[in-house]
Design a protein around this motif. Structure first.
Motif, mmCIF file in Angstrom:
data_model
loop_
_atom_site.group_PDB
_atom_site.id
_atom_site.type_symbol
_atom_site.label_atom_id
_atom_site.label_comp_id
_atom_site.label_asym_id
_atom_site.label_seq_id
_atom_site.Cartn_x
_atom_site.Cartn_y
_atom_site.Cartn_z
ATOM 1 N N UNK A 55 40.166 4.505 78.543
ATOM 2 C CA UNK A 55 40.257 3.600 77.404
ATOM 3 C C UNK A 55 41.718 3.312 77.090
ATOM 4 N N UNK A 56 41.984 2.100 76.656
ATOM 5 C CA UNK A 56 43.271 1.784 76.052
ATOM 6 C C UNK A 56 43.051 1.698 74.552
ATOM 7 N N UNK A 104 47.565 5.265 74.939
ATOM 8 C CA UNK A 104 47.922 4.700 73.645
ATOM 9 C C UNK A 104 49.019 3.668 73.856
ATOM 10 N N UNK A 105 48.698 2.437 73.550
ATOM 11 C CA UNK A 105 49.631 1.322 73.753
ATOM 12 C C UNK A 105 49.184 0.221 72.813
ATOM 13 N N UNK A 106 48.782 -0.919 73.387
ATOM 14 C CA UNK A 106 48.093 -1.919 72.611
ATOM 15 C C UNK A 106 48.924 -3.067 72.106
ATOM 16 N N UNK A 107 48.408 -3.688 71.029
ATOM 17 C CA UNK A 107 49.041 -4.898 70.507
ATOM 18 C C UNK A 107 50.236 -4.587 69.609
ATOM 19 N N UNK A 108 50.564 -3.318 69.429
ATOM 20 C CA UNK A 108 51.719 -2.901 68.649
ATOM 21 C C UNK A 108 52.434 -1.747 69.334
ATOM 22 N N UNK A 109 53.398 -1.142 68.650
ATOM 23 C CA UNK A 109 54.141 0.007 69.171
ATOM 24 C C UNK A 109 53.442 1.294 68.725
ATOM 25 N N UNK A 297 32.024 -1.551 82.231
ATOM 26 C CA UNK A 297 31.678 -0.206 82.681
ATOM 27 C C UNK A 297 32.804 0.821 82.566
ATOM 28 N N UNK A 298 33.789 0.734 83.470
ATOM 29 C CA UNK A 298 34.693 1.864 83.669
ATOM 30 C C UNK A 298 35.851 1.922 82.684
ATOM 31 N N UNK A 299 35.999 0.906 81.845
ATOM 32 C CA UNK A 299 37.093 0.932 80.883
ATOM 33 C C UNK A 299 36.743 0.152 79.627
ATOM 34 N N UNK A 300 37.597 0.268 78.614
ATOM 35 C CA UNK A 300 37.416 -0.469 77.376
ATOM 36 C C UNK A 300 38.701 -0.445 76.575
ATOM 37 N N UNK A 301 38.711 -1.184 75.482
ATOM 38 C CA UNK A 301 39.923 -1.322 74.666
ATOM 39 C C UNK A 301 39.552 -1.188 73.193
#
Length: 382
Positions: A55-56, A104-109, A297-301
């Motif tokens: 997951x992200x 842990x990343x994403x649309x912010x810091x 399936x194998x990932x998500x956000x």
């Protein structure tokens, strides 16, 4: 008597392998999940039981930089963050359902979250591997001391070899360049002093503004900081991005740079020049898989507001929205009607030619497509 003079200067060797599998994929190390996925076909009852390996997660929506290449600028860098009390329930559940890793990343810091150390602890105690993609301006001593030992890797977005270019590309002050380098030096020292396994590296997007600084950046990473690797990769236009500055960069002229950079490799430092990814960009009209097999399936956000999506290239697109961890358990979301609708949409309607080139799951998709749709003849003759 012969005197032997020791030197700290690295021994140069021609080590060019991608030690961390950054320019490929690692799904082959999860054969049970792959077998489960292959058995799905178009059966939703089977599909709903296939949980993500990876997951992200965006702890924070806000960001202290405004990088010229940012793929998620269209989201707006909103000041919101994930609720730790909710994560304390959801993350252990994710681990029990089969999630193996969270970046842990994403649309912010991500390091701007005030309780990031607590989030790392919760994740690791759930049996889930932890990693970060960060600009490292907020890589504090507190984080280094409390969370590095619990983290598999930290990849820092550092997109220039000089403070001047860095400030222009990251849309920030020049002093942030030196700050990031000093923060990384502290992290490297703490890692060595405490014999930690956390892998520390830098990732740079190869852009016209910084191409002639990549060697300088590699030397900074290797000799000044003492990092494990530098990744150099091409820009890929996001479907919804406001920015289109780098949409038509011709990467053919940069392929030779890879060999020059790999000359800097040693036993303890690697430049991972993503030549495979560049070649795929240059051959965008060549044969490609016709179905996405990784989503849903194998990932998500998970976004900073708790929204769960099946693909990071389609954030805010209702077709890929599954639900919110603020409202439902992860199992309810993953087995819910929204994901069921997305399963059938991806199976029957998604036009891959409209998807982002070299998306996060591109190599995974190529692997799965060859296993399911494009198998070579005589596979039983192993």
């Amino acid at each position: 008597m012969t005197t032997i003079i020791a030197t700290s200067k690295p021994v140069r060797t021609h080590i060019v392998s991608d030690q961390y599998g950054i320019d490929s994929h690692k799904l082959a190390y999860h054969p049970a999940r792959v077998a489960q996925l292959i058995e799905v076909g178009d059966d939703w009852e089977k599909a709903k039981e296939v949980y993500p390996i990876y997951l992200e997660m965006a702890p924070v929506g806000a960001c202290n930089h405004r990088c010229t290449f940012c793929a998620v600028d269209y989201i707006g860098y909103k000041s919101r963050m994930l609720d730790v009390d909710i994560l304390r329930e959801r993350i252990p559940e994710m681990g029990k359902l089969g999630v193996k890793s969270i970046m842990f990343a994403g649309e912010g810091e991500p390091l701007l979250h005030k309780k990031i150390n607590e989030i790392v602890k919760i994740t690791k105690e759930a049996g889930i591997d932890v990693s970060f993609t960060t600009n490292a301006t907020a890589l504090t001593s507190k984080f280094i001391e409390q969370s590095m030992a619990l983290t598999s890797w930290i990849k820092v977005s550092l997109n220039a070899g000089t403070a001047e270019s860095y400030a222009k590309i990251h849309q920030t002050k020049e002093r942030d360049f030196d700050k990031v380098i000093e923060n990384l030096k502290k992290a490297v020292k703490y890692k060595k002093d405490n014999d930690l396994d956390c892998v520390l590296g830098v990732q740079a997007l190869l852009l016209p503004e910084n191409a002639d600084e990549m060697k300088k950046l590699a030397l900074i990473c290797r000799d000044e900081i003492g990092l494990d690797y530098l990744v150099v990769k091409p820009y890929s236009q996001h479907k919804f991005s406001d920015t289109h500055v780098y949409e038509n960069v011709d990467y053919s002229e940069y392929l030779s740079l890879g060999k020059e950079l790999e000359e800097l490799n040693t036993e303890s430092f690697q430049v991972v020049f993503r030549a495979n990814t560049i070649k795929k960009l240059l051959n965008e009209h060549s044969e490609r898989y016709t179905k996405c097999k990784s989503t849903p399936f194998v990932w998500g956000y998970v976004m900073a507001d708790g929204a769960v999506y099946g693909c990071s290239a389609y954030l805010l697109d209702e077709r890929f929205y599954y639900g919110s961890i603020n409202e439902n358990s992860f199992k309810e979301i993953w087995q819910g009607d929204k994901r069921k609708e997305n399963f059938h949409y991806v199976q029957d309607k998604l036009d891959i030619s409209e998807c982002r080139m070299n998306c996060r799951m591109d190599e995974v998709n190529r692997y799965l497509f060859n296993l399911t749709e494009n198998a070579i003849p005589h596979v039983n003759f192993i």
